[in-house]
Design a protein around this motif. Structure first.
Motif, short mmCIF file in Angstrom:
data_model
loop_
_atom_site.label_atom_id
_atom_site.label_comp_id
_atom_site.label_asym_id
_atom_site.label_seq_id
_atom_site.Cartn_x
_atom_site.Cartn_y
_atom_site.Cartn_z
N ASN A 62 -2.22 -47.79 50.70
CA ASN A 62 -1.74 -47.78 49.33
C ASN A 62 -2.28 -46.56 48.58
N ASP A 63 -1.37 -45.84 47.92
CA ASP A 63 -1.76 -44.73 47.04
C ASP A 63 -2.63 -43.71 47.77
N SER A 69 -2.85 -39.98 48.98
CA SER A 69 -2.27 -38.66 48.77
C SER A 69 -3.23 -37.61 49.30
N SER A 73 7.36 -46.36 50.11
CA SER A 73 7.60 -45.35 49.08
C SER A 73 6.76 -44.13 49.36
N GLY A 74 7.06 -43.04 48.66
CA GLY A 74 6.31 -41.80 48.82
C GLY A 74 6.98 -40.84 49.77
N GLU A 79 -7.21 -47.42 51.02
CA GLU A 79 -7.12 -46.53 49.85
C GLU A 79 -8.11 -45.39 49.98
N PRO A 99 -7.03 -46.61 39.50
CA PRO A 99 -6.47 -45.35 40.00
C PRO A 99 -7.60 -44.40 40.40
N ARG A 140 -12.40 -43.46 42.84
CA ARG A 140 -11.75 -44.70 42.43
C ARG A 140 -12.83 -45.71 42.02
#
Length: 305
Positions: free
Chosen positions: A3-4, A6, A45-46, A211, A282, A292
Motif C-alpha cells: 500500500n502506498d 512509491s 491502482s498506481g 508500507e 501518510p 510515516r
C-alpha cells in the motif's frame, strides 16, 4: 498487501529496500516485474514506469520484451532459478538470442564475456559447466551475468547475498557497486541486512507491513533515524565497539487480514500514543527525508545507537 509504495531508482545509484521478512520487499519487486501470479494478485491502482512507459498497461508480449532487455532481476536463490538440465552458458546465451536476435555463436561469445565481466575465472570453460558444478558464490555471479547480458537499464537484486559467507557476500556487493558506476545502472537492492545497505547503497527505503515507513539518504538515516521501526532495526545490529547487547523488536509483523487501524507499527512501538491508532498515516516530509510517524517532529531517535 502493498500500500502506498512509491520509489524512484536513478541511473548510477543503488536504492536499498530493507525490512523484516514479510514486510513486502520481494512482493514489491515481483509487482514491478509483473511476475505475481494472476490468480492471487493484482495491481489495484498506481503506475510502474520505466523511461515514461507504464508497465502496468503493456500486453504480456510487450512486457516480456522489456524483461531482460530494459530491466532485469536477480532472484534470491540461484539454484531454484537456474535450470539444472542446461549449462550456464546455454542459459545466458538463450537470453541473449531472445532479446538481441544474435546467432548461436555470437550469443555464446556474449555469454562467455558476461561471465568474465562478473569475475568468473576461465569463463570459456566454466560456461560449459552445469549449475550444480558451481559454488554458491559462482552461481550468484552467473545469475548477475545473466541479468546483465543484455545491458538492461534497471536491475532488481532480491537478496543476492543470501546464504553466502561474508567474504563472498562482500565480493558480490562490490561487484554490483562497480557495475552500477561503470554502466550507469539503476539498481534496486532488496535485503533485510542493514549492514549491506550501509556498505553499498546511496539511499534507502525502509518497509514495514507493506508500507514504506522511512525513505532518505543512507548516511542521514544511519546517523539519525526518523521512524521508531528504523531505530529498532539499527539497534538490532552488532556494534564494532564491543558492546553487542542486541535489542530485539518485540512482537511480529501483523498479518495482511489483521492490520492495525492506524499506524501499522503501533502495537510494537515503544513511543506510541493514543493518536497513533486513530488514522492511517501518510509519509511526512522531514527535510530531505520521509517518515510515516505521527510523532516525527517531537521524537529524538537514535541517541544511543
Amino acid at each position: 498487501m502493498i500500500n502506498d509504495v512509491s520509489l524512484d531508482v536513478h541511473p548510477g545509484r543503488i536504492l536499498g529496500v530493507v525490512g523484516e521478512s514479510g514486510s513486502g520487499k520481494s512482493v514489491t519487486s515481483l509487482a514491478i516485474m509483473n511476475l505475481l501470479p494472476k490468480s492471487a494478485a493484482r495491481i489495484a491502482s498506481g503506475t510502474i514506469e520505466v523511461d515514461g512507459v507504464d508497465l502496468a498497461t503493456l500486453r504480456p508480449r510487450e512486457l516480456s520484451a522489456l524483461r531482460g532487455n530494459t530491466m532485469a532481476m536477480i532472484f534470491q536463490e540461484p539454484m531454484t532459478s537456474l535450470n539444472p538440465a542446461f549449462t550456464i552458458g546455454e542459459q545466458i546465451a538463450e537470453t541473449v538470442r531472445r532479446h538481441e536476435g544474435l546467432n548461436r555463436r555470437d550469443a555464446w561469445a556474449r555469454a562467455v564475456k558476461a561471465l568474465d565481466d562478473v569475475g568468473i575465472p576461465n569463463a570459456s570453460g566454466r560456461a560449459k559447466r552445469y549449475p550444480h558444478e558451481f559454488s554458491g558464490g559462482m552461481r550468484q555471479r552467473a545469475m548477475i551475468a545473466m541479468g546483465l547480458s543484455c545491458n538492461p537499464r534497471v536491475l532488481i537484486a532480491d537478496e543476492p547475498t543470501t546464504a553466502l559467507d561474508v567474504t563472498i557476500q562482500d565480493q558480490i556487493l562490490q561487484l554490483l557497486r562497480t557495475l552500477c558506476e561503470e554502466r550507469g545502472l539503476a539498481i534496486m537492492l532488496i535485503t533485510h541486512n542493514m549492514g549491506v545497505v550501509a556498505d553499498v547503497c546511496d539511499e534507502v527505503a525502509v518497509m514495514y507491513a507493506g508500507e514504506i515507513v522511512e525513505h532518505g539518504d543512507v548516511f542521514d538515516l544511519f546517523r539519525r533515524p526518523r521512524h521508531p521501526y528504523t531505530e529498532g532495526l539499527l539497534r538490532a545490529m552488532p556494534k564494532l565497539n564491543g558492546h553487542n547487547d542486541l535489542v530485539s523488536i518485540p512482537g511480529s509483523t501483523p498479518a495482511p487480514w489483521a492490520m492495525p487501524p492506524g499506524c501499522r507499527f503501533e502495537p510494537r512501538c515503544p513511543y506510541s500514543v493514543a493518536s497513533c491508532s486513530e488514522r492511517v498515516l501518510p509519509l511526512i516530509e522531514v527535510g530531505d527525508r520521509q517518515s510515516r510517524c505521527a510523532r516525527v517532529a517531537e521524537l529524538k531517535l537514535g541517541a544511543n545507537l
